[in-house]
Write a protein that holds these residues in place. Structure first.
Motif, PDB file in Angstrom:
ATOM      1  N   ALA A   1       4.593  86.250  47.774  1.00 24.97           N
ATOM      2  CA  ALA A   1       4.396  85.796  49.150  1.00 24.97           C
ATOM      3  C   ALA A   1       4.835  86.821  50.187  1.00 24.97           C
ATOM      4  CB  ALA A   1       5.158  84.487  49.372  1.00 24.97           C
ATOM      5  N   LEU A   2       5.898  87.583  49.887  1.00 27.33           N
ATOM      6  CA  LEU A   2       6.404  88.556  50.856  1.00 27.33           C
ATOM      7  C   LEU A   2       5.607  89.850  50.761  1.00 27.33           C
ATOM      8  CD1 LEU A   2      10.205  87.924  50.314  1.00 27.33           C
ATOM      9  CD2 LEU A   2       8.905  87.371  52.375  1.00 27.33           C
ATOM     10  N   PRO A   3       5.181  90.409  51.886  1.00 25.20           N
ATOM     11  CA  PRO A   3       4.368  91.632  51.852  1.00 25.20           C
ATOM     12  C   PRO A   3       5.182  92.803  51.318  1.00 25.20           C
ATOM     13  CG  PRO A   3       5.052  91.130  54.099  1.00 25.20           C
ATOM     14  CD  PRO A   3       5.463  89.957  53.270  1.00 25.20           C
ATOM     15  N   PRO A   4       4.523  93.772  50.686  1.00 23.24           N
ATOM     16  CA  PRO A   4       5.214  94.927  50.109  1.00 23.24           C
ATOM     17  C   PRO A   4       5.645  95.920  51.180  1.00 23.24           C
ATOM     18  CG  PRO A   4       2.855  95.159  49.793  1.00 23.24           C
ATOM     19  CD  PRO A   4       3.066  93.802  50.404  1.00 23.24           C
ATOM     20  N   HIS A   5       6.541  95.495  52.027  1.00 16.74           N
ATOM     21  CA  HIS A   5       7.032  96.337  53.117  1.00 16.74           C
ATOM     22  C   HIS A   5       8.544  96.177  53.184  1.00 16.74           C
ATOM     23  CE1 HIS A   5       7.673  98.192  56.970  1.00 16.74           C
ATOM     24  NE2 HIS A   5       6.383  98.460  57.096  1.00 16.74           N
ATOM     25  N   PRO A   6       9.326  97.273  53.066  1.00 11.15           N
ATOM     26  CA  PRO A   6      10.784  97.146  53.015  1.00 11.15           C
ATOM     27  C   PRO A   6      11.406  96.550  54.268  1.00 11.15           C
ATOM     28  CG  PRO A   6      10.129  99.446  53.238  1.00 11.15           C
ATOM     29  CD  PRO A   6       8.885  98.674  52.952  1.00 11.15           C
ATOM     30  N   PHE A   7      10.711  96.577  55.380  1.00  8.15           N
ATOM     31  CA  PHE A   7      11.304  96.034  56.598  1.00  8.15           C
ATOM     32  C   PHE A   7      11.060  94.538  56.750  1.00  8.15           C
ATOM     33  CE2 PHE A   7      10.831 100.563  57.465  1.00  8.15           C
ATOM     34  CZ  PHE A   7      12.154 100.870  57.735  1.00  8.15           C
TER      35      PHE A   7
ATOM     36  N   THR B   1       6.795  98.379  45.497  1.00  4.34           N
ATOM     37  CA  THR B   1       7.817  97.484  44.958  1.00  4.34           C
ATOM     38  C   THR B   1       7.993  97.682  43.454  1.00  4.34           C
ATOM     39  OG1 THR B   1       7.378  95.831  46.655  1.00  4.34           O
ATOM     40  CG2 THR B   1       8.515  95.072  44.682  1.00  4.34           C
ATOM     41  N   VAL B   2       9.244  97.674  43.024  1.00  8.19           N
ATOM     42  CA  VAL B   2       9.595  97.714  41.605  1.00  8.19           C
ATOM     43  C   VAL B   2      10.249  96.379  41.256  1.00  8.19           C
ATOM     44  CG1 VAL B   2      10.981  98.832  39.819  1.00  8.19           C
ATOM     45  CG2 VAL B   2       9.872 100.212  41.581  1.00  8.19           C
TER      46      VAL B   2
END
Length: 514
Positions: free
Chosen positions: A159-165, A344-345
């Motif tokens: 559900a969470l986008p692959p963006h660290p912020f 993402t890992v």
């Protein structure tokens, strides 16, 4: 955390990949070369068939250099450090045994306090308390099982986008019975979580500037180089048939890349590499190099690796790397999803071990048991930090490798089933089968690992649906209770089939889909 019972028996960090930035790895001025039930606490290696658990007897001796590093990094006295390591050797097999016997009710296990003399085991059922107490642990009744928390985290990963912020890290915190989301922007993360199909009472969002990045230029005992300036660390020595090599971080090199050793002598070739998604690789070496079952302890000596039994949360863990040598901390949480700038890992383990640029790919070890290789982290070894590692079990399974150990003349195969994003449990009678379907949306590698009951013969199959029927695409049918397989396939409908060929009892299936 919602608990019904507790039964007793007796600075914000910036997490990055720790690259050296504009400074070439080879130019690093700090380093340029070269882890009551005394009667019942039998050291049985539940997770690694054929690998003995560390001895917890009166003759127990910690690996060289480990006591000194724990004294320094955990602020313990030498007596406390030795007591901690002895307690870990005694209690970790109990935790593994209870995990299997509690099955889907298991809520996790962890050690406390400073000397790790107490093993906490969580369950969702009050009826399990006597069993836990009898085994020599303290029981806690929680509202959500570890399997349920893992499922929630997997849905958040999607559900969470692959963006660290939006979310840099997600992990299951068994001590609070919650899924924790670390993010520099809690409001944005909450918006995505509200749209996800999860129990939000089991999710905690914490503000953090922790933004992990891979640990480029590492060593896992000694340094090696990819190209002219890129330095990384050797994780653990492995075998594939008669070929020798080592495992390390995937971001350290692509398949086909060549390496040279700490002395710049031609060394080997990356035979496989995955990053992001996972962060692992293996290098096959030429005949000028010999694989040894050892890890550098930073004191001019080595720790001999005797197996790969997974340590529980709260256990001490030590990391060896080419920049900062040997440092120790504690295992904090498992199955963490870390979003680096490159992607993402999944399935990493979170620790309080420090690391710095040049430590990526290095080995992490508890007592004399291999745990994994360094992926990324934050902070440094002056102020402390956080390091994430890729569990060794998944790496060995992904490439069909055998860990090189010092436990006898023959290397020990790692039938370890920890560190997988998915875990399923069940009970089978002799001659029966159980099916676990999975829909796979993208092509890639499937990894499955089965732990069956002692004394049984359980087999594992991966099947694919062709539109009209199921057909077997991979199988592991060896004698004994444990099995593992890997298969590279296209997108489609798959299922694992567990068959009790001989004997009956409870089993655990760890799996990873593309």
């Amino acid at each position: 955390m919602s608990r019904g019972h507790a039964v007793t028996t007796g600075c914000v960090l910036l997490v990055t990949v720790l690259t050296l930035g504009a400074v070439p790895a080879g130019a690093d001025p700090r380093r340029n070369a070269p882890a009551k039930a005394k009667a019942k606490a039998k050291a049985e290696a539940v997770t690694v068939p054929g690998t003995p658990a560390p001895s917890a007897g009166s003759a127990f001796k910690p690996p060289p250099g480990m006591v000194e590093a724990i004294v320094r990094d955990l602020a313990l006295s030498p007596t406390q450090a030795r007591a901690r390591l002895l307690n870990e050797a005694r209690l970790m097999p109990i935790a593994a045994r209870l995990s299997r016997s509690l099955g889907p009710r298991f809520g996790g296990a962890w050690l406390r306090p400073k000397t790790a003399h107490t093993l906490m085991v969580a369950t969702t059922s009050v009826s399990d308390i006597p069993q836990i107490v009898e085994a020599g642990a303290q029981a806690e009744v929680v509202s959500t099982s570890l399997a349920e928390l893992t499922s929630i985290k997997q849905r958040l990963d999607t559900a969470l986008p692959p963006h660290p912020f939006v979310s840099s890290v997600r992990y299951v915190d068994i001590k609070t019975n919650k899924v924790v989301v670390l993010t520099p922007e809690p409001g944005r993360a909450q918006n995505f979580i509200r749209k996800a199909d999860v129990d939000r009472s089991s999710v905690v969002v914490l503000p953090s500037t922790e933004v992990p990045r891979p640990l480029y230029d590492l060593v896992g005992g000694t340094a090696y180089y990819t190209g002219v300036t890129s330095r990384c660390s050797i994780g653990f020595s492995v075998l594939k048939g008669t070929r020798e090599g080592f495992v390390t971080a995937g971001h350290c090199g692509r398949k086909g890349s060549t390496t040279t050793g700490f002395n710049r002598v031609e060394q080997g070739v990356f035979e496989g590499s995955v990053f992001p998604g996972s962060d692992h690789s293996w290098v096959a070496v030429n005949d000028r190099w010999r694989a040894t079952p050892t890890v550098n302890n930073g004191e001019g000596s080595t720790v001999v690796v005797t197996g790969a039994m997974a340590a529980v949360e709260g256990a001490s863990i030590c990391r060896s790397g080419s920049t900062t040598d040997f440092h120790c901390g504690l295992i904090q949480q498992r199955d963490a999803s870390v979003t680096y700038p490159q992607g993402t890992v999944f399935g990493l383990t979170r620790t309080s071990v420090c690391a710095e640029p040049g430590d990526s790919g290095g080995s992490l070890i508890s007592l004399d048991q291999a745990q994994g290789i360094a992926s990324g982290g934050s902070g440094d070894c002056a102020l402390g930090g956080v390091t994430y590692f890729q569990p060794i079990g998944e790496i060995l399974t992904a490439y069909g490798l055998v860990l090189k150990t010092g436990a006898g003349d023959a290397p020990q195969d790692a039938g370890i089933c920890t560190g997988y994003p998915g875990t399923l449990t069940g009970v089978l009678e002799a001659g029966r089968s159980a099916y676990h379907p999975r829909n796979v949306l993208v092509p890639g590698v499937h990894s499955g690992c089965l732990n069956g009951p002692d004394g049984s013969d359980f087999d594992l199959y991966l099947e694919k649906h062709d539109g009209t029927s199921w057909s077997t695409v991979a199988a592991s049918e060896g004698a004994g209770p444990d099995a593992r397989l890997t298969y590279t396939g296209t997108a489609g409908r798959y299922r694992y089939r567990v068959t009790a060929t001989g004997g009956s009892g409870a089993y655990t299936l760890g799996f990873r889909a593309p």
